[in-house]
Design an enzyme around this catalytic site. Structure first.
Site, mmCIF file in Angstrom:
data_model
loop_
_atom_site.group_PDB
_atom_site.id
_atom_site.type_symbol
_atom_site.label_atom_id
_atom_site.label_comp_id
_atom_site.label_asym_id
_atom_site.label_seq_id
_atom_site.Cartn_x
_atom_site.Cartn_y
_atom_site.Cartn_z
ATOM 1 N N ASP A 108 0.873 -1.165 0.000
ATOM 2 C CA ASP A 108 0.000 0.000 0.000
ATOM 3 C C ASP A 108 0.917 1.223 0.000
ATOM 4 O O ASP A 108 2.149 1.088 -0.158
ATOM 5 C CB ASP A 108 -0.997 -0.032 1.182
ATOM 6 C CG ASP A 108 -0.331 0.238 2.526
ATOM 7 O OD1 ASP A 108 0.922 0.302 2.599
ATOM 8 O OD2 ASP A 108 -1.062 0.386 3.528
ATOM 9 N N THR B 121 3.167 -0.984 8.776
ATOM 10 C CA THR B 121 3.681 -1.826 9.866
ATOM 11 C C THR B 121 3.867 -3.281 9.468
ATOM 12 O O THR B 121 4.518 -4.035 10.195
ATOM 13 C CB THR B 121 2.687 -1.819 11.049
ATOM 14 O OG1 THR B 121 1.429 -2.322 10.563
ATOM 15 C CG2 THR B 121 2.506 -0.425 11.622
ATOM 16 N N HIS C 30 7.788 -33.401 11.859
ATOM 17 C CA HIS C 30 6.980 -32.692 12.864
ATOM 18 C C HIS C 30 6.547 -31.310 12.368
ATOM 19 O O HIS C 30 5.444 -30.858 12.685
ATOM 20 C CB HIS C 30 7.689 -32.614 14.225
ATOM 21 C CG HIS C 30 9.028 -31.945 14.213
ATOM 22 N ND1 HIS C 30 10.140 -32.506 13.620
ATOM 23 C CD2 HIS C 30 9.427 -30.758 14.705
ATOM 24 C CE1 HIS C 30 11.163 -31.682 13.773
ATOM 25 N NE2 HIS C 30 10.761 -30.611 14.423
ATOM 26 N N CYS D 22 3.326 -3.001 4.027
ATOM 27 C CA CYS D 22 2.480 -1.853 4.377
ATOM 28 C C CYS D 22 3.231 -1.059 5.439
ATOM 29 O O CYS D 22 4.428 -1.288 5.637
ATOM 30 C CB CYS D 22 1.075 -2.284 4.821
ATOM 31 S SG CYS D 22 0.970 -3.212 6.357
ATOM 32 N N HIS E 178 10.478 -23.760 9.483
ATOM 33 C CA HIS E 178 9.463 -24.402 10.325
ATOM 34 C C HIS E 178 8.047 -24.260 9.791
ATOM 35 O O HIS E 178 7.235 -25.165 9.939
ATOM 36 C CB HIS E 178 9.505 -23.813 11.740
ATOM 37 C CG HIS E 178 10.731 -24.181 12.514
ATOM 38 N ND1 HIS E 178 10.830 -24.036 13.877
ATOM 39 C CD2 HIS E 178 11.922 -24.699 12.111
ATOM 40 C CE1 HIS E 178 12.024 -24.435 14.286
ATOM 41 N NE2 HIS E 178 12.713 -24.834 13.239
HETATM 42 C C1 RB5 Z 1 -1.765 2.984 6.249
HETATM 43 O O1 RB5 Z 1 -1.757 4.266 6.773
HETATM 44 C C2 RB5 Z 1 -1.403 1.955 7.308
HETATM 45 O O2 RB5 Z 1 -2.455 1.806 8.195
HETATM 46 C C3 RB5 Z 1 -1.027 0.655 6.663
HETATM 47 O O3 RB5 Z 1 0.048 0.855 5.822
HETATM 48 C C4 RB5 Z 1 -0.624 -0.471 7.577
HETATM 49 O O4 RB5 Z 1 0.365 -0.075 8.472
HETATM 50 C C5 RB5 Z 1 -1.713 -1.199 8.238
HETATM 51 O O5 RB5 Z 1 -1.510 -2.176 8.970
#
Ligand code: RB5
Length: 144
Positions: A7, A65, A131, A63, A96
């Site tokens: 994104d 995070t 496993h 994205c 794993h």
């Molecule tokens: C976008 O602003 C942000 O929310 C997205 O990139 C991401 O971090 C969502 O988990």
């Protein structure tokens, strides 16, 4: 062939990773976005459906995070997505968990660490241990 998508929050890191992968001679297809503000589940779904269908060997989702992408990706049948912020986790996700999608936080990781995580993820194979295979089969059962 691997696929990559992001994104807007992951776009800058995605561009850096594409260049890095090209430098390593690894063919990669960019499934978007182009840097504009978008909804990450759209790109998670697009990439994961293609990976699950066997169109790509593996995928990378970025994205802000990595969290939203990983939550969305793991809703798709056949996808085992790993959100990694270190190389040990990236290695284990392959050995794993046989993770077929790597998720990264573009606003979290430094670029050199992100490249190293990607290299570790792509260069590591599934251990094949009974496993671990059994546990992955159990995860697949959860999808039914
Ligand atoms: C976008 O602003 C942000 O929310 C997205 O990139 C991401 O971090 C969502 O988990």
């Amino acid at each position: 062939m691997i696929a990559i998508a992001s994104d807007h929050g992951g776009y800058a890191l995605k561009e850096i990773l594409k260049e890095h992968l090209a430098g390593r001679g690894i063919p990669v297809e960019d499934l978007g976005c182009g840097g504009e503000s978008v909804d990450y589940p759209v790109y998670a779904e697009k990439l994961c459906r293609a990976v699950a269908a066997g169109q790509y060997e593996r995928g990378i989702l970025v994205c802000g995070t990595g969290i939203g992408m990983s939550i969305a990706a793991n809703k798709i049948h056949g996808i085992r997505a790993a959100l990694c912020g270190d190389c040990f986790s990236a290695e284990m996700s392959r050995q794993h968990n046989d993770a077929n999608v790597l998720c990264l936080g573009g606003r979290v990781l430094g670029t050199e660490l992100a490249k190293k995580i990607v290299d570790t993820y792509l260069d590591t194979g599934f251990s094949g241990a009974e496993h671990h295979a059994r546990r992955i089969a159990m995860i697949k059962e959860l999808e039914n």
